[in-house]
Motif scaffolding. Structure first.
Motif, PDB file in Angstrom:
ATOM      1  N   LYS A   6      -1.427  -4.296  -7.002  1.00 42.02           N
ATOM      2  CA  LYS A   6      -2.739  -4.130  -6.386  1.00 42.02           C
ATOM      3  C   LYS A   6      -3.105  -5.299  -5.487  1.00 42.02           C
ATOM      4  CE  LYS A   6      -4.810  -1.309 -10.053  1.00 42.02           C
ATOM      5  NZ  LYS A   6      -5.915  -1.238 -11.060  1.00 42.02           N
ATOM      6  N   TYR A   7      -2.675  -6.525  -5.857  1.00 46.94           N
ATOM      7  CA  TYR A   7      -3.180  -7.709  -5.176  1.00 46.94           C
ATOM      8  C   TYR A   7      -2.094  -8.578  -4.545  1.00 46.94           C
ATOM      9  CZ  TYR A   7      -7.131  -6.236  -7.963  1.00 46.94           C
ATOM     10  OH  TYR A   7      -8.131  -5.483  -8.533  1.00 46.94           O
ATOM     11  N   TRP A  17      -1.971 -13.023  -1.665  1.00 47.72           N
ATOM     12  CA  TRP A  17      -2.776 -12.611  -2.814  1.00 47.72           C
ATOM     13  C   TRP A  17      -4.118 -12.109  -2.297  1.00 47.72           C
ATOM     14  CZ3 TRP A  17      -1.664 -11.456  -7.600  1.00 47.72           C
ATOM     15  CH2 TRP A  17      -2.694 -11.297  -8.527  1.00 47.72           C
ATOM     16  N   GLN A  18      -4.399 -10.829  -2.527  1.00 49.25           N
ATOM     17  CA  GLN A  18      -5.607 -10.195  -2.006  1.00 49.25           C
ATOM     18  C   GLN A  18      -5.696 -10.378  -0.493  1.00 49.25           C
ATOM     19  OE1 GLN A  18      -9.127 -10.980  -4.481  1.00 49.25           O
ATOM     20  NE2 GLN A  18      -7.751 -11.874  -5.987  1.00 49.25           N
ATOM     21  N   GLY A  19      -4.548 -10.310   0.156  1.00 46.88           N
ATOM     22  CA  GLY A  19      -4.479 -10.392   1.615  1.00 46.88           C
ATOM     23  C   GLY A  19      -4.460 -11.791   2.187  1.00 46.88           C
ATOM     24  N   LYS A  20      -4.579 -12.813   1.343  1.00 52.67           N
ATOM     25  CA  LYS A  20      -4.606 -14.194   1.827  1.00 52.67           C
ATOM     26  C   LYS A  20      -3.255 -14.865   1.585  1.00 52.67           C
ATOM     27  CE  LYS A  20      -9.544 -14.702   0.964  1.00 52.67           C
ATOM     28  NZ  LYS A  20     -10.602 -15.462   0.243  1.00 52.67           N
ATOM     29  N   LYS A  36       0.192  -9.321 -12.078  1.00 52.44           N
ATOM     30  CA  LYS A  36      -0.059  -9.217 -10.637  1.00 52.44           C
ATOM     31  C   LYS A  36      -1.040  -8.112 -10.272  1.00 52.44           C
ATOM     32  CE  LYS A  36       3.952  -6.234  -9.622  1.00 52.44           C
ATOM     33  NZ  LYS A  36       4.334  -6.030 -11.015  1.00 52.44           N
ATOM     34  N   ASP A  37      -1.390  -7.265 -11.236  1.00 55.20           N
ATOM     35  CA  ASP A  37      -2.330  -6.178 -10.977  1.00 55.20           C
ATOM     36  C   ASP A  37      -3.743  -6.482 -11.457  1.00 55.20           C
ATOM     37  OD1 ASP A  37      -0.447  -4.496  -9.758  1.00 55.20           O
ATOM     38  OD2 ASP A  37       0.286  -3.824 -11.704  1.00 55.20           O
ATOM     39  N   TYR A  39      -7.125  -8.684 -10.984  1.00 55.31           N
ATOM     40  CA  TYR A  39      -7.839  -9.439  -9.946  1.00 55.31           C
ATOM     41  C   TYR A  39      -7.940 -10.921 -10.270  1.00 55.31           C
ATOM     42  CZ  TYR A  39     -11.797 -10.850  -6.995  1.00 55.31           C
ATOM     43  OH  TYR A  39     -12.610 -11.485  -6.108  1.00 55.31           O
TER      44      TYR A  39
END
Length: 257
Positions: A6-7, A17-20, A36-37, A39
């Protein structure tokens, strides 16, 4: 581009991580510590660095022994501290002089080892967190009052220092108003200072209005206002409901009559 959950995602240059971007130094040895799933997973490592997501990498002393100080709890939360056999880490800092073998996380920003208490990555002069009592946003060991960052609050008397509500603190000689920082209200008389209109609301939680008084003045927040302290009164018609605020001369609202 690869999606690992997910992240966590990956391209040919880095992990994200979360797009960063995480700014991984060695992708072959990069490992997420935790799920890893989830948040709130925060820590990762490669053979060069420890990574607290969203912060800068910090040089890692030992890859194999690197671990979380506080394991993932039932809500999937991770602590802010991690360690290997040589060092303790707080986010993107090395914790000053900390002993990895005995280090524990008290709360997210407070740690303890066999030597002392730590605020984030900084060593303090406090030896044992369990010997401290909480006084609102402060601590006391009976000899001193300490701030949230474990610095001595110089003017406070540890034997009489107490919190009246979220904003007001007193001791035998001083009255303080706290918004973002503590401000001594020099006009206030500590011996007679009191909050006005304390009441219980909903499940018994105690609330106060923004008014206080002593023998000399009435206060709205930390400002002296005109009402007569001897006759100043707040009448509450229903719990949590309408009020009338008055003294012998006027009816008031906020700072104004």
């Amino acid at each position: 581009f690869i999606i690992h959950g997910k992240y966590l995602t990956e391209d040919k240059n880095d992990y994200f991580w979360q797009g960063k971007p995480i700014h991984v130094a060695d992708k072959k040895t990069f490992v997420i510590i935790g799920n890893k799933d989830i948040y709130w997973t925060q820590w990762a490592k490669d053979k060069y660095n420890a990574y607290y997501m969203g912060e800068q990498p910090v040089p890692l002393a030992d890859y194999d022994s690197f671990h979380l100080i506080k394991d993932t709890d039932s809500d999937g939360l991770q602590g802010h501290y991690a360690a290997d056999k040589y060092r303790v880490y707080y986010k993107d800092h090395i914790v000053e002089g900390a002993d990895p073998e005995t280090f524990t996380e008290i709360i997210d920003w407070v740690g303890q080892d066999k030597h002392r208490v730590y605020y984030k990555w900084k060593a303090t002069d406090i030896k044992d967190y369990n010997q401290l009592s909480h006084i609102g946003g402060f601590y006391s060991d009976g000899s001193h009052v300490y701030t949230f960052e474990f610095e001595v609050f110089e003017d406070a008397d540890p034997l009489t220092f107490r919190q009246l509500n979220n904003n007001w603190y007193v001791d035998k000689d001083h009255v303080w108003w706290r918004k973002k920082e503590m401000k001594e209200v020099k006009e206030a008389d500590a011996a007679t200072f009191q909050l006005v209109d304390e009441y219980a609301y909903f499940n018994g939680t105690t609330f106060w209005t923004r008014y206080a008084k002593d023998k000399n003045h009435v206060y709205f927040d930390d400002a002296v206002i005109p009402p007569d302290p001897e006759t100043f009164e707040i009448v509450r018609f229903t719990e949590g409901g309408a009020t009338t605020i008055f003294d012998k001369n006027h009816i008031y609202q906020g700072e104004n009559s």
